[in-house]
Design an enzyme around this catalytic site. Structure first.
Site, short mmCIF file in Angstrom:
data_model
loop_
_atom_site.label_atom_id
_atom_site.label_comp_id
_atom_site.label_asym_id
_atom_site.label_seq_id
_atom_site.Cartn_x
_atom_site.Cartn_y
_atom_site.Cartn_z
N GLU A 94 56.55 27.04 -11.61
CA GLU A 94 55.90 28.26 -12.09
C GLU A 94 56.30 29.42 -11.19
O GLU A 94 56.26 29.31 -9.96
CB GLU A 94 54.37 28.13 -12.08
CG GLU A 94 53.80 27.25 -13.17
CD GLU A 94 52.27 27.29 -13.20
OE1 GLU A 94 51.68 28.25 -12.65
OE2 GLU A 94 51.68 26.36 -13.79
N GLU A 127 48.57 21.32 -10.25
CA GLU A 127 48.23 21.91 -8.95
C GLU A 127 47.06 21.15 -8.34
O GLU A 127 45.94 21.65 -8.26
CB GLU A 127 47.89 23.40 -9.11
CG GLU A 127 49.07 24.24 -9.53
CD GLU A 127 48.73 25.70 -9.87
OE1 GLU A 127 49.65 26.53 -9.92
OE2 GLU A 127 47.52 25.97 -10.10
#
Length: 390
Positions: A321, A197
């Site tokens: 995710e 991320e």
């Protein structure tokens, strides 16, 4: 036996391998003995020369080994065991991975944080003991014939800005050169995810999809990662790679600013705990109803956006995710899971449940399986996930 021997020899080669790096602006260097050992120690598995759009069709649903090899405990020099168990989970076992496979998952995402396991110089040499343990866990899943996604996860050294871009490229390419060399003989079942991320931590744009600087820098870091892996030997020129949007954000802003390098073996990665108030927000709601448009709109919009922006043009996507934290609302989580997976599956987008090993608590309880007994605590949610594939 031949495959097992190859993997054992591969670990040995990794332990003795020196660093080389071939990202933009970085010279390639390695000793002759290192190169010889690396090539002779591998008996590469055949890798199919197919585009990622074909490969992703074989990937159904995944489970993520969260809060384990990705722990960052701030004590560089600790043992692999200290890190692996540092966030409260036990050591990973073959039995755990077998239980995940037997439940119907054919993808396992193995998040790994590397930054506390590298030398404090610009070679960024990865600790061989850490590399060996990562290799061992990867093999637990490869030996189950699962797809494995291996990444760089909590990399606190990374900050996507113009001022830090070149230094970030140097470390990213150095680490991925070593990882790529270590796993060079693995076939298409092993996928590399360059970044997790990537975002401007601690700023106002950390989680809103980013600003133009951060978005451009993430695009350039993704490009450097791809070029680095493609420059390596073995199966790396044909390796399938995952690249994220800014912060792996599923916002329109992040997705529309994202660029995909010209390469047919790339997969776009986004994370989507949506609707946020139900799935992730601290102190959020336990309410979700598939017949309530306010509950389903975000999921429907995301799948439509990913389809329009990527998959309809032949660019595959994985939702790397997703999950819904437990709020003593198992029935609603089951309904949510079935709906989410059904919508994504119809669009050809595999999803990976984030399991952090936390089963109870006020927030961030995404655990589904007991890591100790290898039995499913929330088997109804697993059944719902699987039913969404039908």
């Amino acid at each position: 036996m031949k495959k097992i021997l190859s993997h054992i020899l591969s670990v040995t080669a990794c332990i003795f391998m020196f660093v080389s790096c071939s990202g933009p602006g970085i010279s390639q260097s390695s000793s002759d003995s290192s190169s010889s050992l690396s090539s002779s120690a591998h008996d590469p598995d055949d890798i199919r020369d197919i585009p990622s759009s074909d490969l992703v069709k074989e990937m159904k649903i995944g489970w993520s080994l969260g809060n384990t090899l990705d722990s960052a405990i701030g004590s560089a020099g600790g043992s692999p065991e200290q890190y692996e168990t540092g966030w409260g989970n036990p050591l990973v076992t073959k039995e755990l991975i077998t239980s995940v496979k037997d439940a119907g998952f054919n993808i396992i995402r193995i998040p790994v944080s590397w930054g506390e396991h590298v030398s404090q110089d610009e070679k960024y040499t990865i600790d061989p003991q850490w590399m060996s343990r990562v290799h061992e866990v990867v093999d637990y899943a490869i030996d189950q014939d699962m797809f494995v996604i291996l990444n760089t996860h909590h990399e606190d050294w990374l900050f996507p800005s113009y001022d830090t871009l070149e230094a970030n490229k140097t470390q990213l390419c150095a680490m991925w050169t070593q990882i790529g060399n270590c796993f060079e003989g693995y076939n298409e079942k092993l996928i590399f995810e360059g970044l997790n991320e990537p975002r401007k931590k601690g700023t106002a744009v950390e989680w809103n999809g980013g600003d133009s600087e951060g978005q451009e820098c993430v695009n350039l870091l993704n490009e450097a990662f791809v070029k680095t892996i493609r420059s390596l030997s073995g199966n790396n020129p044909k390796r399938h790679l995952m690249i994220p949007t800014y912060a792996a954000s599923s916002t329109d802003n992040a997705i529309n600013s994202f660029t995909v390098p010209d390469d047919d073996k790339l997969i776009v990665s986004v994370h989507a705990y949506i609707p946020y108030s139900f799935a992730l927000e601290d102190g959020g709601t336990d309410y979700w109803d598939r017949n309530d448009a306010s509950c389903t709109n975000e999921i429907d919009h995301l799948i439509d956006l990913l389809s329009t922006r990527f998959t309809q043009g032949g660019i595959p996507v994985i939702i790397g995710e997703m999950g819904a934290t437990g709020r003593s609302n198992e029935e609603n989580r089951c309904s949510w899971a079935q709906y989410y997976i059904s919508q994504a599956s119809q669009a050809g987008i595999p999803c990976i449940w984030w399991d952090n090993g936390v089963y109870i608590g006020k927030d961030q309880a995404f655990g589904l399986i007991s890591r100790k007994s290898c039995t499913w605590i929330y088997s109804d949610i697993v059944d719902s996930l699987m039913s969404g594939l039908k």
